[in-house]
Design an enzyme around this catalytic site. Sequence first.
Site, PDB file in Angstrom:
ATOM      1  N   SER A 134       3.179  -3.710 -10.736  1.00 58.30           N
ATOM      2  CA  SER A 134       1.809  -3.416 -10.308  1.00 58.30           C
ATOM      3  C   SER A 134       1.239  -2.212 -11.064  1.00 58.30           C
ATOM      4  CB  SER A 134       1.739  -3.144  -8.804  1.00 58.30           C
ATOM      5  OG  SER A 134       0.585  -2.444  -8.433  1.00 58.30           O
ATOM      6  N   TYR A 147       3.494   2.483  -1.220  1.00 60.16           N
ATOM      7  CA  TYR A 147       3.574   1.437  -2.240  1.00 60.16           C
ATOM      8  C   TYR A 147       3.523   2.048  -3.641  1.00 60.16           C
ATOM      9  CZ  TYR A 147       2.372  -2.969  -4.620  1.00 60.16           C
ATOM     10  OH  TYR A 147       2.349  -4.069  -5.456  1.00 60.16           O
TER      11      TYR A 147
END
Length: 250
Positions: A134, A147
């Site tokens: 990501s 995250y």
Amino acid sequence: MKHALVTGAGSGIGAATARSLLDQGYRVSLLGRRLEALEETVADYADGHHCAACDVTDPAQVSAAFNAATDALGAIDILVNCAGAAPTSPFHKMPAAQWQQVIDVNLNGVYHCCAQVVGDMRERGWGRIINIASTASLKGYAYVSAYCAAKHGVLGLTRALALELAQKGVTVNAVCPGYTNTDIIRTAVAGIADKTGRTEAEALRTFTDTNPQGRLIEPQEIADTVLWLCTDSARSITGQALSISGGETG
């Protein structure tokens, strides 16, 4: 043909990657928490695949699932770590349990899976480890601090492991998508619309406006990048963070 194992293969990027590998003739093991979702992913394929329910945060489950995959399809040549979770919360309201869960799934899960294959790949002199990291491994985003921390950790692990394995015929890379058209985003859009009263189209712009191309990334774009990294043409690509983000990050 080589054996690829894909975690988080029941939906989104993992499912697209598993199907693309099968389309190219790879033998593919699919891991995820829900066996039914995995089997649905490969419902159109007669053979060449193996499905196993597995929680990547549990080392015992990971070991058992990898052993079963090896028994079914042979030694694992390619590992694609797709399993992930991205709950949102302001940092000052985040329970410690949520922080730990996000780290366990997104970072420790990658460690557990890599630990299952590195030794064998070293001995055989060939391997591909591809971590779906990501753009949150490259920059910060508000309300997903756990995250971001986990994905930054995945990128650090990727770079360190790539150096350790550089002369062993094994490459290790991170693919870093921006906001991608998956169930995670669809759920987030619905949640924003519900909480703010905005339309879903307006809520979607929360995500598409981060991309200079003004769109979500499609899972197939990530799968195609993974396929290339599996080839010998990419044998000199290791320790890299490949941003698939429409120009959001370098």
